[in-house]
Enzyme design. Structure first.
Site, PDB file in Angstrom:
ATOM      1  N   GLU A  32     -28.632 -27.975 -61.917  1.00  0.00           N
ATOM      2  CA  GLU A  32     -27.518 -28.908 -61.728  1.00  0.00           C
ATOM      3  C   GLU A  32     -27.031 -29.307 -63.114  1.00  0.00           C
ATOM      4  O   GLU A  32     -27.636 -30.166 -63.765  1.00  0.00           O
ATOM      5  CB  GLU A  32     -27.974 -30.122 -60.917  1.00  0.00           C
ATOM      6  CG  GLU A  32     -28.396 -29.800 -59.494  1.00  0.00           C
ATOM      7  CD  GLU A  32     -27.274 -29.217 -58.651  1.00  0.00           C
ATOM      8  OE1 GLU A  32     -26.096 -29.460 -58.987  1.00  0.00           O
ATOM      9  OE2 GLU A  32     -27.565 -28.528 -57.666  1.00  0.00           O
ATOM     10  N   CYS A  39     -22.086 -36.704 -64.797  1.00  0.00           N
ATOM     11  CA  CYS A  39     -21.850 -35.257 -64.895  1.00  0.00           C
ATOM     12  C   CYS A  39     -20.575 -34.821 -64.186  1.00  0.00           C
ATOM     13  O   CYS A  39     -19.996 -33.781 -64.506  1.00  0.00           O
ATOM     14  CB  CYS A  39     -23.044 -34.472 -64.369  1.00  0.00           C
ATOM     15  SG  CYS A  39     -23.442 -34.819 -62.642  1.00  0.00           S
TER      16      CYS A  39
END
Length: 503
Positions: free
Chosen positions: A210, A244
């Site tokens: 991720e 993110c």
């Protein structure tokens, strides 16, 4: 034997006892995690406050509330997820039991990130527990206080042998990566992601990465700019930009740039007052190293709003940059901070070309009132996730897979996707050794000579109910002939001139 080796060995030994495979054991562990967040919320919030200056409400909203929802989903659906899954059969397996059996992978390594230290560490742990695995948990050493709280609290609530916590920095992480795991789940940046993948390759260990990247945000001139900029400002400056999936930069036409800047400035004032530095809802950069990295990005760009900073406090005000060039320093890597560059494009065509020239982002945002614009953006670009007219909220939807593509990551999780990601979906076919009431006479070669599939077709396929008639059976009534026809592109043969099989 190092501390890291001991933790992995204990987890492996505990997994081999088989206790993690019990659905009841999994549910019990998940309920214990629920209890942790109920009983220790103040302790969790205090640690996150020290690390990132998040308020208690912010910690609940962005960290623990989502985890509690994820736990509820897993507990309520685990028996269904873990049950064998029947699948469609073909002619050759019509009498067999055919299904998918979800199985634990084994021992999983979970390497968490510092920006949302509980959310991105515990969420994959929920999937690992639900799938019946053991898991070694490595919280980010950058969040010093949170890592200590995890190390202290998790063993009090969940099986400390199956789910050990290993703290430390780069040397400890490197030592963990030298051990053999059955899956590695990493959240962080692409530079470290490549090192994780390289280490995993030595043991052919599958990975979920991720990562992140520069998530674009296109603002169409035909939209409500007040609402669009308010939502972009929320998505960008939440957690001081250290998200993110934060919108990394804005693409818009020159004619609306000034209006975009003014609307973002209004939203900043509304969210964080005239002085964000004193606002309890505005965070801080995680440490001075990242502070300096972000400040260096300002070189060569024009500040349109914000820009105030204080290194000793790791404070950088919500900042907007105007007329940014593609070659500017701020456009060379993911910002991961409260800087919002605005780049001018002539319209949708140029925006799509610009986005496609870069690496595939973790998230892509588009603000428009025109469905044609939104549809073109989805059809002509690629990203981990796509949102029209909002930011960040797709992370909260457990029924959506969350993950990247290309440089922004591989694999996905959340809800059932976490369970499947950390399970082996085993193919199972159970055939009876003896078929009761079925004629077991073998077919003569002529039945399947046109395809050469005779050895593949079991005699049991020609059973009752296949339409046998008095005299020679027709090809349409013969199980062997039908099976051969179904498996072969050939539809006719000189072997059956009268459409009769050769008995």
């Amino acid at each position: 034997m190092s501390r890291e080796q001991q933790a992995v060995a204990r987890a492996r030994k505990a997994f081999e006892t088989g206790r993690s495979k019990s659905v009841e054991h999994r549910i019990r562990q998940l309920k214990n995690l629920q209890r942790l967040f109920t009983e220790k919320q103040s302790v969790i919030s205090a640690a996150v406050k020290k690390d990132l200056n998040k308020s208690e409400v912010g910690t609940q909203l962005y960290e623990t509330l989502g985890l509690e929802g994820e736990l509820n989903t897993a507990i309520n659906h685990l028996k269904e997820w873990a049950a064998p899954r029947p699948v469609e059969k073909n002619l050759m397996t019509i009498s067999d039991t055919v299904y998918i059996k979800p199985e634990p992978l084994g021992v999983v390594l979970i390497i968490g990130a510092w920006n949302y230290p509980w959310a991105v560490t515990i969420q994959p742990l929920i999937g690992a527990i639900a799938a019946g695995n053991a898991a070694v948990i490595k919280p980010s050493e950058v969040c010093v206080h949170t890592a200590k709280v995890m190390e202290d609290l998790l063993p009090l609530y969940i099986d400390k042998e199956l789910y050990p916590v290993v703290t430390g920095g780069v040397p400890e992480t490197q030592e963990l990566l030298r051990q053999r795991f059955d899956h590695i789940f990493y959240t962080g940046n692409s530079v470290v992601g490549k090192l994780i993948m390289e280490a995993a390759a030595k043991n052919l260990t599958p990975v979920t990465l991720e990562l992140g990247g520069k998530s674009p945000c296109y603002i169409d001139k035909n939209c409500d700019l007040t609402i669009a900029c308010r939502r972009v400002a929320w998505g960008k400056y939440t957690n001081c930009g250290q998200t993110c999936i934060a919108p990394d930069y804005i693409l818009c036409e020159p004619s609306i740039q000034d209006r975009v800047i003014e609307e973002v400035k209004k939203a900043i004032k509304e969210f964080y007052t005239d002085n964000p530095k004193t606002c309890p809802d505005y965070g801080r950069i995680i440490n001075q190293r990242h502070f300096k990295r972000i400040m260096n990005m300002l070189e060569g760009s024009t500040v349109a709003a914000g820009g105030d900073n204080e290194e000793s406090d790791c404070y950088i005000a919500p900042t907007v940059l105007r007329d940014v060039k593609p070659e500017a320093k701020v456009m060379q890597e993911e910002i991961f901070g409260p800087l919002l560059p605005i780049l001018s494009v002539s319209g949708l065509d140029e925006a799509i070309k610009f986005i496609n020239k870069g690496e595939k982002p973790l998230a892509l945002y588009c603000f428009s009132s025109d469905n044609k614009v939104i549809n073109r953006m989805t059809d002509e670009t690629s990203s981990g996730g796509f949102l029209a007219n909002d930011c960040l909220v797709h992370f909260s939807v457990g029924s959506l897979p969350f993950g990247g593509v290309g440089n922004s990551g591989m694999g996905c999780y959340h809800g059932k996707y976490s369970f499947d990601q950390l399970s082996h979906l085993r193919s199972c076919l159970i055939k009876k050794l003896k078929m009761e009431g079925v004629n077991s006479m073998r077919y003569p070669p002529s039945h399947t000579q046109e395809t050469g599939l005779g050895p593949l077709l079991h005699p049991e396929q020609r059973g009752p109910g296949l339409g046998w008639t008095d005299g020679a059976p027709g090809r349409d009534s013969c199980g062997g002939c039908c099976g051969a026809a179904a498996l072969s592109p050939l539809k006719t043969s000189h072997s059956f001139p009268d459409n009769k099989c050769a008995f």
